[in-house]
Write a protein that holds these residues in place. Structure first.
Motif, PDB file in Angstrom:
ATOM      1  N   GLU A   1       2.939   3.583  -9.735  1.00  0.00           N
ATOM      2  CA  GLU A   1       4.364   3.899  -9.607  1.00  0.00           C
ATOM      3  C   GLU A   1       4.557   5.359  -9.194  1.00  0.00           C
ATOM      4  N   ALA A   2       3.723   6.251  -9.714  1.00  0.00           N
ATOM      5  CA  ALA A   2       3.832   7.665  -9.342  1.00  0.00           C
ATOM      6  C   ALA A   2       3.582   7.868  -7.849  1.00  0.00           C
ATOM      7  N   LEU A   3       2.608   7.169  -7.304  1.00  0.00           N
ATOM      8  CA  LEU A   3       2.298   7.321  -5.881  1.00  0.00           C
ATOM      9  C   LEU A   3       3.411   6.752  -5.007  1.00  0.00           C
TER      10      LEU A   3
ATOM     11  N   GLY B   1      -1.223  -2.261  -5.592  1.00  0.00           N
ATOM     12  CA  GLY B   1      -1.321  -1.510  -4.350  1.00  0.00           C
ATOM     13  C   GLY B   1      -2.506  -0.581  -4.281  1.00  0.00           C
ATOM     14  N   LEU B   2      -3.321  -0.544  -5.339  1.00  0.00           N
ATOM     15  CA  LEU B   2      -4.494   0.324  -5.352  1.00  0.00           C
ATOM     16  C   LEU B   2      -5.654  -0.315  -4.598  1.00  0.00           C
ATOM     17  N   ALA B   3      -6.513   0.509  -4.025  1.00  0.00           N
ATOM     18  CA  ALA B   3      -7.779   0.048  -3.459  1.00  0.00           C
ATOM     19  C   ALA B   3      -8.834   0.097  -4.562  1.00  0.00           C
ATOM     20  N   VAL B   4      -9.924  -0.626  -4.356  1.00  0.00           N
ATOM     21  CA  VAL B   4     -10.997  -0.689  -5.348  1.00  0.00           C
ATOM     22  C   VAL B   4     -12.242   0.014  -4.812  1.00  0.00           C
ATOM     23  N   ALA B   5     -12.780   0.914  -5.618  1.00  0.00           N
ATOM     24  CA  ALA B   5     -14.090   1.514  -5.350  1.00  0.00           C
ATOM     25  C   ALA B   5     -15.079   0.768  -6.235  1.00  0.00           C
TER      26      ALA B   5
ATOM     27  N   HIS C   1      -6.488  12.798  -1.167  1.00  0.00           N
ATOM     28  CA  HIS C   1      -6.353  11.392  -1.497  1.00  0.00           C
ATOM     29  C   HIS C   1      -7.059  11.189  -2.844  1.00  0.00           C
ATOM     30  N   ALA C   2      -7.210   9.960  -3.288  1.00  0.00           N
ATOM     31  CA  ALA C   2      -7.752   9.739  -4.625  1.00  0.00           C
ATOM     32  C   ALA C   2      -8.864   8.699  -4.624  1.00  0.00           C
TER      33      ALA C   2
ATOM     34  N   PRO D   1       0.832  -1.213   0.000  1.00  0.00           N
ATOM     35  CA  PRO D   1       0.000   0.000   0.000  1.00  0.00           C
ATOM     36  C   PRO D   1       0.861   1.255   0.000  1.00  0.00           C
ATOM     37  N   PHE D   2       0.279   2.337  -0.432  1.00  0.00           N
ATOM     38  CA  PHE D   2       0.971   3.619  -0.421  1.00  0.00           C
ATOM     39  C   PHE D   2       0.981   4.165   1.006  1.00  0.00           C
ATOM     40  N   LYS D   3       2.004   4.927   1.333  1.00  0.00           N
ATOM     41  CA  LYS D   3       2.155   5.439   2.696  1.00  0.00           C
ATOM     42  C   LYS D   3       1.531   6.819   2.872  1.00  0.00           C
ATOM     43  N   GLY D   4       1.671   7.665   1.852  1.00  0.00           N
ATOM     44  CA  GLY D   4       1.254   9.048   2.010  1.00  0.00           C
ATOM     45  C   GLY D   4      -0.148   9.357   1.534  1.00  0.00           C
TER      46      GLY D   4
END
Length: 388
Positions: A288-290, A75-79, A273-274, A31-34
């Motif tokens: 990768e950007a995150l 590492g993305l979450a799903v909506a 956040h996104a 997962p992303f940290k920030g």
């Protein structure tokens, strides 16, 4: 040349386009940290179902769930069961329930994060619909999502937009529903460019600042029940203004598919956040950007995100609600599904010229992972338009 094909411009003129090199994006599953980053995910239509594609299109469950695993693997979450999945535009509440049930179970199996849309789309707006009806509809869907173990994304309601007399009706309905939820929810303010039936949401048709004030009153009165809010207004200034006015602990999730890089990066007063539909189409680059943002490598973040913006603005151009066609087309070009068929026949919602431009913009962003596969599939779509 093997990587060259003829593409159409408006008016029928053809031109030769030679593809560049695909980017090999680094893959990190952690997962992303920030930032928290949800990708609203599309559904894959079953092209072999013998059913009315406009009113009873079937879902390819293997393809649909495999795509969610692809997003989690990055590492993305799903909506889940949002407008990207054609919710209210071909995907009914009955089919959404099965989608939510299956996806929550799949998320649990791999430790993936998921949040699911709960709205009132099984309640058809009409003159006889009351606020009590809207509340009951919300209660049914929220209860289902929470019963399956999913976090709720409280979607905007067409029925509420149709029957509300003013801001106080929105405050009444949201306060009632938020007072009952078991865990904090993500609110969703979807602009009318995404769904014309939501014009005038929060009680104001033209004055977005006044509408925002109503929404903020709802959040402040129920801050312990609100994880955050996603706003999809395609107006970076409005989002930043609202972000700075949110109560402490309530997150802003950008739904701005035009300005997401700057909003996620943030400024000295905060960041978003996104929760984005475009992340379905640009998932490898976004992930990768995150991770680069987590490392503090802003140059790499910008280098990866910036080329995706032209693609996103094209996919989400007016009529914005037709963006799902471009999202699914990207999945087709990249081999995530074997066909370009959609629920409700939505593959026909964009012109072949639009799809050709999408192809070039995806290539320029390095997002066509297998150039030869993408060319072969683009040629099949062009052939249907008489381009050989």
């Amino acid at each position: 040349m093997a990587n060259t094909l003829l593409l159409p411009r408006a008016g029928g003129e053809l031109y030769a386009y030679t593809m560049g090199d695909a980017i090999r994006f680094a893959k990190h599953s952690e997962p992303f940290k920030g930032r928290i980053a949800f990708s609203a995910a599309h559904v894959v239509c079953d092209p072999f179902a013998d059913a009315d594609p406009l009113n009873n299109a079937q879902i390819d469950w293997n393809g649909t769930l495999a795509y969610r695993h692809h997003l989690w693997s990055l590492g993305l979450a799903v909506a889940e069961a949002m407008d990207t999945a054609q919710r209210g535009m071909g995907l009914t509440w009955e089919r959404s329930k099965e989608l939510i049930r299956r996806s929550v179970a799949e998320a649990r199996s791999v430790g993936g994060r998921i949040a699911c849309g709960a709205g009132t789309d099984h309640l058809v707006p009409g003159p006889a619909v009351t606020l009590d009806d809207v509340e009951a509809a919300y209660e049914e869907q929220v209860g289902f999502v929470e019963g399956e173990g999913g976090q709720v994304i409280l979607m905007a309601s067409r029925a509420l937009a149709a029957c509300a007399k003013g801001p106080e009706d929105y405050e009444r309905v949201y306060s009632r529903i938020l007072g009952q939820v078991k865990q904090p929810v993500i609110l969703h303010w979807l602009g009318d460019m995404f769904d014309p039936a939501l014009a005038g949401y929060w009680g104001y048709k033209e004055d977005l600042d006044a509408a925002m004030d109503v929404c903020l009153r709802v959040i402040r009165a129920n801050a312990d029940k609100v994880d955050g809010i996603k706003i999809s207004l395609l107006d970076a200034g409005k989002e930043i203004r609202m972000r700075r006015l949110l109560p402490e602990g309530v997150k802003m999730y950008t739904g701005d598919d035009f300005n997401y890089p700057e909003l996620i990066r943030g400024d000295d007063q905060g960041y978003s956040h996104a929760l984005l539909g475009i992340f379905d189409a640009i998932a490898p680059a976004a992930a990768e950007a995150l991770h680069a943002l987590d490392r503090g490598d802003l140059d790499r973040y910008e280098a990866l995100m910036e080329p995706t913006v032209a693609l996103s603005r094209h996919i989400f151009q007016k009529p914005t609600y037709a963006y799902k066609t471009g999202i699914v087309f990207m999945a087709y070009l990249n081999g995530h599904q074997s066909h370009f068929r959609m629920i409700a026949g939505a593959e026909g919602a964009r012109s072949v010229v639009h799809l050709a431009e999408l192809f070039t913009l995806a290539d320029k962003a390095g997002l066509l992972a297998d150039p030869q596969l993408a060319i072969d599939r683009m040629k099949r779509v062009l052939a249907l338009a008489g381009i050989h």
